[in-house]
Design a protein around this motif. Structure first.
Motif: not given
Length: 394
Positions: A247-252, A260-264
């Motif tokens: 979820g979320g809108g950040r591009v990986c 998951l990587e976009t937050d962690a």
């Protein structure tokens, strides 16, 4: 299948396996355990002694009281060396190990995977030369080479299959590169989280058949040992949790959105810290800020732990491992990261799945990738089938 197994159980490799694992160590024990004739056992042992795989050990205590002590055979883990290399997005490390994956010497330094294989592998080659000199070994001592990489590795080819994230490494023939440097020596290429899981289970949790390893660094991945065997999946892509959609809108960096990587992942945390005017480029920078008590770094690492924990909770529910080990550079933040993971896992998992679950930092620490890679190579090199082939069926 039965014929092949019976042949394997009558070869020198079968005897070596029993000696290595201390299931049988004297001639009499080996005869009883193998079911082979004494003359056959004697012939196989002679071949193993001549090849240097076993040596005579101390007398058997239980035989000492009745006549002359029985001769005990021991695995000679010093009969050759394994070269292990671990590549990260921002570093490379190498090690010279014995045949039991015991580290004899290490070398390494910063590296930029985005610069491509030619430059990075030149660095690896230089580090290997340094480590060999430190260990007092030569190329002639090398029995196997193992490389751990931060990308999906095709099991059949040993090539990296991450076209969007590691485009310069995509399909590069890593085995051929090292085979040219070490001709005639088997070369193994595997995902870093996979070998970390194997090394951690074999060296630290041998009594545990089911282990989940989480690799948290500049990238996020996981490795699985299920039923005592490394689980790769059908094509080698098992455990690629970093690019599961959360979820979320950040591009990986893979081109997807909401991974998951976009937050962690370390690259994402460093990005956020730089936006807060902190100097953070690597996972080590993040750990240093966290250990120094920087409130923003602590908050972001704890948040990363919770995000990782939501995925781990799903895996715990599906696979029911006994141990979750967390390794990689970000794991050096210890409780800041682990607390977030534990919080999410225990909140989201069935009580039965977590009743006896251990969630802990990697006990191998920074050496997990190197030890795991060497363990992988060792198990292949010393398998009964490989030993029998080497000794010509003796």
């Amino acid at each position: 299948m039965g014929i092949r197994n019976s042949r394997a159980a009558s070869g020198a490799g079968f005897l070596l396996d029993m000696i290595r694992n201390q299931r049988a160590r004297t001639r009499s024990e080996l005869v009883r355990a193998s079911g082979m004739a004494r003359a056959t056992v004697e012939n196989r042992l002679t071949g193993l002694l001549e090849a240097g795989y076993i040596v005579y050990g101390a007398g058997s205590p239980q035989a000492a009281s009745v006549g002359r002590p029985a001769e005990v055979f021991e695995f000679n883990h010093r009969s050759g060396i394994i070269l292990a290399a671990e590549l990260g997005l921002d570093h490379c490390r190498v090690a010279v190990t014995d045949l039991a994956a015991g580290i004899l010497a290490t070398a390494g330094g910063p590296a930029d995977m985005e610069s491509g294989p030619e430059q990075v592998l030149r660095q690896v080659d230089e580090h290997l030369t340094t480590a060999l000199e430190q260990a007092g070994k030569t190329v002639a001592d090398v029995r196997a080479v193992a490389l751990a990489v931060p990308g999906t590795v095709e099991t059949a080819t040993g090539r990296i299959n991450s076209p969007t994230m590691m485009s310069k490494w995509y399909k590069f023939d890593l085995r051929a590169f090292f085979s040219g440097r070490f001709p005639g020596v088997p070369v193994h290429v595997e995902n870093d989280a996979h070998v970390m899981a194997l090394g951690e289970q074999r060296k630290q949790w041998a009594e545990t058949a089911d282990l989940l390893m989480v690799s948290a660094g500049m990238s996020i991945g996981s490795g699985l040992v299920l039923g005592g065997r490394l689980f790769r999946g059908s094509l080698g892509a098992a455990g690629d949790i970093g690019h599961l959609h959360r979820g979320g809108g950040r591009v990986c960096r893979c081109g997807g959105v909401g991974c998951l990587e976009t937050d962690a992942a370390g690259w994402a945390i460093a990005r956020d810290l730089r936006s807060m005017d902190r100097e953070a480029r690597t996972a080590a920078d993040i750990v240093a800020l966290t250990r120094a008590g920087d409130p923003d770094a602590v908050a972001l690492v704890r948040q990363a732990g919770r995000a990782i924990g939501t995925v781990v909770a799903d895996l715990v529910g599906v696979l029911n491992p006994s141990v979750v080990a967390v390794g990689g550079t970000l794991a050096e933040a210890r409780e800041t990261l682990l607390a977030g993971i534990r919080e999410a896992v225990y909140a989201r998992s069935h009580p039965l799945s977590t009743r006896d679950l251990r969630i802990t930092h990697s006990l191998l620490g920074a050496d997990a990738g190197l030890v795991g890679a060497a363990t992988l190579a060792s198990e292949q090199l010393l398998s009964p089938e490989a030993i029998d082939a080497q000794l010509g069926g003796r």
